[in-house]
Design a protein around this motif. Structure first.
Motif, PDB file in Angstrom:
ATOM      1  N   ILE A  55      31.108 -59.869  28.690  1.00 20.65           N
ATOM      2  CA  ILE A  55      31.251 -60.277  27.240  1.00 20.65           C
ATOM      3  C   ILE A  55      31.737 -61.571  27.202  1.00 20.65           C
ATOM      4  O   ILE A  55      31.146 -62.259  25.917  1.00 20.65           O
ATOM      5  CB  ILE A  55      32.584 -59.361  27.033  1.00 20.65           C
ATOM      6  CG1 ILE A  55      32.046 -57.928  26.677  1.00 20.65           C
ATOM      7  CG2 ILE A  55      33.107 -59.786  25.420  1.00 20.65           C
ATOM      8  CD1 ILE A  55      33.381 -57.097  26.535  1.00 20.65           C
ATOM      9  N   GLU A  56      32.503 -62.197  27.980  1.00 18.24           N
ATOM     10  CA  GLU A  56      32.781 -63.714  27.975  1.00 18.24           C
ATOM     11  C   GLU A  56      31.581 -64.613  28.112  1.00 18.24           C
ATOM     12  O   GLU A  56      31.506 -65.553  27.029  1.00 18.24           O
ATOM     13  CB  GLU A  56      33.895 -64.056  28.859  1.00 18.24           C
ATOM     14  CG  GLU A  56      35.011 -63.412  28.767  1.00 18.24           C
ATOM     15  CD  GLU A  56      35.954 -63.565  30.062  1.00 18.24           C
ATOM     16  OE1 GLU A  56      35.561 -64.036  31.100  1.00 18.24           O
ATOM     17  OE2 GLU A  56      37.262 -63.258  30.132  1.00 18.24           O
ATOM     18  N   LEU A  57      30.629 -64.074  28.970  1.00 13.13           N
ATOM     19  CA  LEU A  57      29.530 -64.984  29.019  1.00 13.13           C
ATOM     20  C   LEU A  57      28.720 -65.040  27.570  1.00 13.13           C
ATOM     21  O   LEU A  57      28.068 -65.844  27.281  1.00 13.13           O
ATOM     22  CB  LEU A  57      28.571 -64.652  30.186  1.00 13.13           C
ATOM     23  CG  LEU A  57      27.319 -65.381  30.498  1.00 13.13           C
ATOM     24  CD1 LEU A  57      27.509 -66.749  30.730  1.00 13.13           C
ATOM     25  CD2 LEU A  57      26.640 -64.727  31.658  1.00 13.13           C
ATOM     26  N   GLU A 107      40.474 -55.055  23.680  1.00 12.09           N
ATOM     27  CA  GLU A 107      41.359 -56.383  24.442  1.00 12.09           C
ATOM     28  C   GLU A 107      40.280 -57.380  25.261  1.00 12.09           C
ATOM     29  O   GLU A 107      40.756 -58.419  25.225  1.00 12.09           O
ATOM     30  CB  GLU A 107      42.163 -55.406  25.579  1.00 12.09           C
ATOM     31  CG  GLU A 107      43.056 -56.507  26.240  1.00 12.09           C
ATOM     32  CD  GLU A 107      42.438 -56.826  27.415  1.00 12.09           C
ATOM     33  OE1 GLU A 107      42.719 -58.182  27.910  1.00 12.09           O
ATOM     34  OE2 GLU A 107      41.712 -56.273  27.919  1.00 12.09           O
ATOM     35  N   MET A 108      39.006 -56.805  25.381  1.00 10.57           N
ATOM     36  CA  MET A 108      38.127 -57.778  26.069  1.00 10.57           C
ATOM     37  C   MET A 108      37.443 -58.437  24.962  1.00 10.57           C
ATOM     38  O   MET A 108      36.505 -59.340  25.354  1.00 10.57           O
ATOM     39  CB  MET A 108      37.233 -56.976  26.804  1.00 10.57           C
ATOM     40  CG  MET A 108      37.822 -56.298  28.087  1.00 10.57           C
ATOM     41  SD  MET A 108      36.484 -55.248  28.995  1.00 10.57           S
ATOM     42  CE  MET A 108      37.284 -54.968  30.335  1.00 10.57           C
ATOM     43  N   HIS A 109      37.789 -58.195  23.721  1.00 11.81           N
ATOM     44  CA  HIS A 109      36.871 -59.098  22.531  1.00 11.81           C
ATOM     45  C   HIS A 109      35.630 -58.710  22.344  1.00 11.81           C
ATOM     46  O   HIS A 109      34.797 -59.388  22.071  1.00 11.81           O
ATOM     47  CB  HIS A 109      37.225 -60.380  22.557  1.00 11.81           C
ATOM     48  CG  HIS A 109      38.764 -60.820  22.570  1.00 11.81           C
ATOM     49  ND1 HIS A 109      39.752 -60.742  21.686  1.00 11.81           N
ATOM     50  CD2 HIS A 109      39.430 -61.384  23.610  1.00 11.81           C
ATOM     51  CE1 HIS A 109      40.809 -61.377  21.721  1.00 11.81           C
ATOM     52  NE2 HIS A 109      40.644 -61.622  23.164  1.00 11.81           N
ATOM     53  N   CYS A 110      35.360 -57.153  22.754  1.00 10.44           N
ATOM     54  CA  CYS A 110      33.899 -56.749  22.542  1.00 10.44           C
ATOM     55  C   CYS A 110      33.872 -56.750  21.010  1.00 10.44           C
ATOM     56  O   CYS A 110      34.490 -56.746  20.088  1.00 10.44           O
ATOM     57  CB  CYS A 110      33.903 -55.349  23.182  1.00 10.44           C
ATOM     58  SG  CYS A 110      32.147 -54.672  22.809  1.00 10.44           S
ATOM     59  N   ASP A 111      32.546 -57.209  20.626  1.00 11.55           N
ATOM     60  CA  ASP A 111      32.246 -57.499  19.057  1.00 11.55           C
ATOM     61  C   ASP A 111      31.908 -55.838  18.308  1.00 11.55           C
ATOM     62  O   ASP A 111      32.336 -55.579  17.287  1.00 11.55           O
ATOM     63  CB  ASP A 111      30.997 -57.928  18.969  1.00 11.55           C
ATOM     64  CG  ASP A 111      30.998 -59.266  19.448  1.00 11.55           C
ATOM     65  OD1 ASP A 111      31.905 -60.161  18.844  1.00 11.55           O
ATOM     66  OD2 ASP A 111      30.268 -59.832  20.379  1.00 11.55           O
ATOM     67  N   ILE A 170      28.050 -58.604  21.661  1.00  8.19           N
ATOM     68  CA  ILE A 170      28.110 -57.708  22.411  1.00  8.19           C
ATOM     69  C   ILE A 170      28.206 -56.299  21.829  1.00  8.19           C
ATOM     70  O   ILE A 170      29.236 -56.177  20.911  1.00  8.19           O
ATOM     71  CB  ILE A 170      29.277 -57.828  23.444  1.00  8.19           C
ATOM     72  CG1 ILE A 170      28.522 -58.924  24.636  1.00  8.19           C
ATOM     73  CG2 ILE A 170      29.379 -56.390  24.305  1.00  8.19           C
ATOM     74  CD1 ILE A 170      27.677 -58.283  25.553  1.00  8.19           C
ATOM     75  N   VAL A 171      27.636 -55.272  22.209  1.00  7.22           N
ATOM     76  CA  VAL A 171      27.700 -53.909  21.729  1.00  7.22           C
ATOM     77  C   VAL A 171      27.943 -52.957  22.734  1.00  7.22           C
ATOM     78  O   VAL A 171      27.068 -53.193  23.808  1.00  7.22           O
ATOM     79  CB  VAL A 171      26.521 -53.352  20.819  1.00  7.22           C
ATOM     80  CG1 VAL A 171      26.665 -51.867  20.288  1.00  7.22           C
ATOM     81  CG2 VAL A 171      26.327 -54.331  19.749  1.00  7.22           C
ATOM     82  N   ALA A 172      29.090 -52.163  22.930  1.00  4.02           N
ATOM     83  CA  ALA A 172      29.249 -51.232  23.727  1.00  4.02           C
ATOM     84  C   ALA A 172      28.871 -49.876  23.415  1.00  4.02           C
ATOM     85  O   ALA A 172      29.188 -49.385  22.451  1.00  4.02           O
ATOM     86  CB  ALA A 172      30.738 -51.300  24.240  1.00  4.02           C
ATOM     87  N   GLU A 173      27.989 -49.298  24.293  1.00  2.00           N
ATOM     88  CA  GLU A 173      27.594 -47.778  24.050  1.00  2.00           C
ATOM     89  C   GLU A 173      28.287 -46.750  24.561  1.00  2.00           C
ATOM     90  O   GLU A 173      28.858 -47.061  25.705  1.00  2.00           O
ATOM     91  CB  GLU A 173      25.868 -47.772  24.488  1.00  2.00           C
ATOM     92  CG  GLU A 173      25.164 -48.849  23.776  1.00  2.00           C
ATOM     93  CD  GLU A 173      23.616 -48.462  24.293  1.00  2.00           C
ATOM     94  OE1 GLU A 173      22.757 -48.159  23.590  1.00  2.00           O
ATOM     95  OE2 GLU A 173      23.333 -48.618  25.579  1.00  2.00           O
ATOM     96  N   GLY A 174      28.085 -45.491  24.025  1.00  2.83           N
ATOM     97  CA  GLY A 174      28.907 -44.454  24.912  1.00  2.83           C
ATOM     98  C   GLY A 174      30.212 -44.551  24.831  1.00  2.83           C
ATOM     99  O   GLY A 174      31.019 -44.108  25.933  1.00  2.83           O
ATOM    100  N   VAL A 175      31.023 -44.987  23.792  1.00  2.00           N
ATOM    101  CA  VAL A 175      32.291 -45.300  23.897  1.00  2.00           C
ATOM    102  C   VAL A 175      32.779 -43.608  23.370  1.00  2.00           C
ATOM    103  O   VAL A 175      32.798 -43.300  22.233  1.00  2.00           O
ATOM    104  CB  VAL A 175      32.889 -46.245  22.754  1.00  2.00           C
ATOM    105  CG1 VAL A 175      34.577 -46.189  22.781  1.00  2.00           C
ATOM    106  CG2 VAL A 175      32.401 -47.529  23.294  1.00  2.00           C
TER     107      VAL A 175
END
Length: 696
Positions: free
Chosen positions: A617-619, A643-647, A627-632
């Protein structure tokens, strides 16, 4: 004396003239039949020889009963001489065609004709001592003619004997020309000894007989030669047909028919001394994409290069064959043990996958290999080939190794694949596929920011099928592009319909297969689709896996740049499951990175996975990529990602994939709540926010 000298000479010239003209007719007939240029020029030569004999007949008559002025007789003698020399030149032109299989250029032929006329005029000019031309001139004229013709005919006979096939026809023709050359040398010798001997009837009779033998031998020799040539052409045609029937026309290696002829022999040989027979079936991965990128000729060059590499293997196979478009078979009969066979398979793969230079471009191809063995997989040639093909089909599956041995039970999967093909094609024609949409939410605001299109199959018998149960078959059957086109068009229609119904649409992301992404016409196809349904550039987003983007980095970069120029956003899907590096990630012109659900599942339990996700995420933010997180699926996962600042996130915690009607309901609910919140905060602008305003 029974006949006068003039009568004998006239009869000889008349007979020779008729035979030569008959020979000309025969040569003309053969030329029309066989279309060989030398026959045409030799027929002209025979005509001029015949005409020269006819002129000589007139000259002889002028000495007996036909009274002609002396200047006319002189002109006729020069004409007869010129016709003889031109005929010799025509014979030489014909031999040139026999030697190099083409006639001289027109300018060169006219130079030959001019040279013949110059020689004729030169040798008929009075060159003897002043006051005594009648003694010197006939000797010079006849000696020149006999000497030049002897040299010319001798060379012609020697060339034919040296250049043609050692068969009866050419030898007979060459012997005829050499005999005529020897006769003319003999006549020159008589002239040098005593020129009066040429006036004797005996010499005329002998020369007439030799001329008749020459013409007869030449006619018979040409007839035999042409018949032999026709027979050789027929034999060559049969051999060529046999070669074509047993060898691949493009690569020159054996084809499937020849392989199936030899395979039983190999099996019997191995059965006799207890050896194993190993079939490696090699298939080029995504060969259609190579054809689309390089063109059909470029694809053909790739296949030729592959066939040459297989023929020059250090470990020599007993057979190499091309059995279909991009599929080759390599057979060994001296390899024992599964490990040695596996190592050999990977060696073959490394050789095939070495970079190749095609039309100035470096190509990196990959291949899959299926392996079957005798006696382990049976003793029938067709069965061994079929099982190698089944193993190859399994090697091309996404999760399979690239070299696969046939094992029991693979037939069931292959039969299922064969049965699935007509059903999938019918599903495309009958619109049995269904698109479900999974909402994507902004992490910071928890606003709806778009949808991802997920394909389902409403099977008429089996009911609703998830993609895992049919998409692998779509990939193996080469139907990925057709299915992708169906999904893109369906989503374009859906956006156009929602917009016509007054909805404020949000982007829909569509997954593209590797086959489709590497097609050169992808961008043109998208332009037509956007124009047909009046879409905006941001209405559709495309998702590709990292392996698709990295498999051919040059093609991938070109396609991504063209999509960016069109304003279409691209996301890397399932990031972290492939083989790309972070260095390449910096170069790729993509807008989003979607973290694979396997990392999200272990986010709470694995410190390593949480560290990887945080770093990624930071990179990505440093590289200006979202950044998109799948499967939440849980609140804890969402809290940590926040908290990690995922978009953005998507998953069952917010919403499972739903049908179009429910998706529209989710869209309408979001806009109602958004407008209500805006009004509550005193936002009176009434402007609806676009997707970009909903992202952190």
């Amino acid at each position: 004396m029974l006949f006068s000298d003039e009568a004998v000479l006239g009869a000889t010239n008349a007979g020779q003239g008729l035979m030569v003209l008959g020979f000309a007719l025969l040569l003309t007939h053969y030329f029309r039949l066989y279309r060989r240029p030398y026959l045409r020029f030799w027929s002209y030569a025979a005509v001029w020889f015949g005409c020269s004999s006819a002129v000589k007949l007139v000259i002889n008559a002028s000495h007996d009963w036909l009274t002609l002025p002396s200047f006319v007789v002189s002109g006729l003698e020069t004409t007869s001489l010129a016709l003889m020399y031109v005929a010799l030149g025509l014979l030489a032109i014909g031999v040139f065609d026999i030697t190099v299989n083409r006639i001289p250029e027109r300018r060169a032929r006219w130079r030959i004709y001019f040279g013949c006329l110059v020689i004729a005029l030169f040798t008929s000019t009075e060159l003897g001592p002043v006051g005594d031309p009648l003694t010197w001139q006939p000797f010079f004229k006849d000696a020149s003619l006999y000497l030049i013709s002897a040299i010319t005919l001798g060379i012609i006979g020697g060339v034919i004997l040296a250049q043609s096939t050692p068969t009866m026809g050419p030898r007979l023709i060459a012997s005829a020309f050499l005999l005529q050359a020897i006769k003319n040398v003999f006549l020159v010798s008589l002239l040098l000894l005593d020129s009066t001997w040429l006036s004797s009837q005996l010499v005329w009779v002998i020369t007439g007989i030799v001329n008749v033998v020459f013409l007869t031998s030449a006619m018979l020799g040409i007839t035999i030669w042409l018949l032999e040539a026709e027979r050789h052409r027929a034999v060559d045609a049969i051999q060529k047909a046999e070669y074509v029937n047993t060898h691949d026309a493009l690569t020159g290696i054996e084809n499937r028919d020849e392989l199936m002829t030899k395979l039983p022999v190999f099996i019997d040989s191995c059965r006799g001394d207890g050896r194993e027979l190993v079939l490696f079936m090699l298939g080029v991965d995504r060969f259609k994409a190579i054809n689309d990128t390089m063109g059909l000729r470029g694809g053909d060059r790739v296949l030729v290069e592959l066939s040459q590499r297989l023929q020059n293997l250090q470990t020599r196979p007993v057979s190499v064959a091309r059995i279909s478009g991009d599929v080759f078979v390599v057979i060994y009969d001296h390899v024992r043990g599964r490990e040695d066979i596996s190592n050999l398979g990977y060696d073959l793969q490394r050789i095939i996958q070495k970079p190749m230079l095609i039309d100035g471009k470096t190509m990196n191809i990959t291949c899959s290999i299926g392996v079957s063995r005798f006696p382990q997989q049976g003793s029938r040639a067709e069965g061994l080939l079929s099982k190698a093909n089944i193993a190859l089909a399994n090697a091309k599956l996404p999760e399979s190794p690239s070299v696969v041995f046939y094992r029991d039970g693979m037939d069931d999967q292959y039969i299922k694949l064969v049965d699935m093909e007509p059903e999938l094609r019918k599903a495309l024609l009958r619109n049995e596929f269904v698109v479900h949409l999974q909402p994507i939410f902004d992490v910071r605001t928890q606003y709806l920011s778009g949808f991802e299109a997920l394909l389902r199959w409403q099977h008429p018998i089996k009911g609703m099928l998830n993609p895992d149960s049919f998409l692998p078959f779509v990939e193996q059957l080469g139907l990925s592009s057709e299915v992708d086109d169906w999904v893109l068009r369906h989503c374009a229609k859906l956006i156009s319909r929602w917009r016509a119904q007054g909805e404020k649409v949000l982007p829909i992301a569509v997954n593209l297969s590797a086959r489709h992404f590497q097609q050169p016409e992808l961008t043109d196809k998208l332009r037509r689709l956007f124009r047909e349904y009046q879409l905006k550039a941001g209405d559709l987003e495309l998702e590709i896996t990292e392996n698709v983007a990295m498999s051919d980095i040059t093609t991938g970069m070109n396609v991504l740049n063209r999509l960016r120029d069109m304003g279409i956003r691209v996301a890397i899907d399932d990031f972290g499951t492939g083989y790309s590096s972070l260095a390449y990630l910096r170069k790729l012109p993509v807008d989003k990175i979607k973290i694979d659900r396997s990392f999200i599942n272990e986010l709470m339990a694995s410190k390593e996975d949480s560290t990887i996700v945080r770093t990624l995420i930071e990179l990505s933010h440093v590289l200006n990529k979202q950044i998109v997180a799948e499967g939440v699926e849980t609140a804890e996962q969402f809290a940590m990602l926040s908290e990690m600042h995922c978009d953005s996130v998507q998953g069952f915690y917010f919403s499972p994939p739903v049908n179009e009607e429910k998706s529209r309901g989710i869209l309408q609910k979001f806009w109602r709540e958004f407008l209500h919140l805006s009004n509550a905060k005193g936002n009176d602008s009434g402007a609806a926010p676009g997707p970009n305003t909903l992202k952190a």
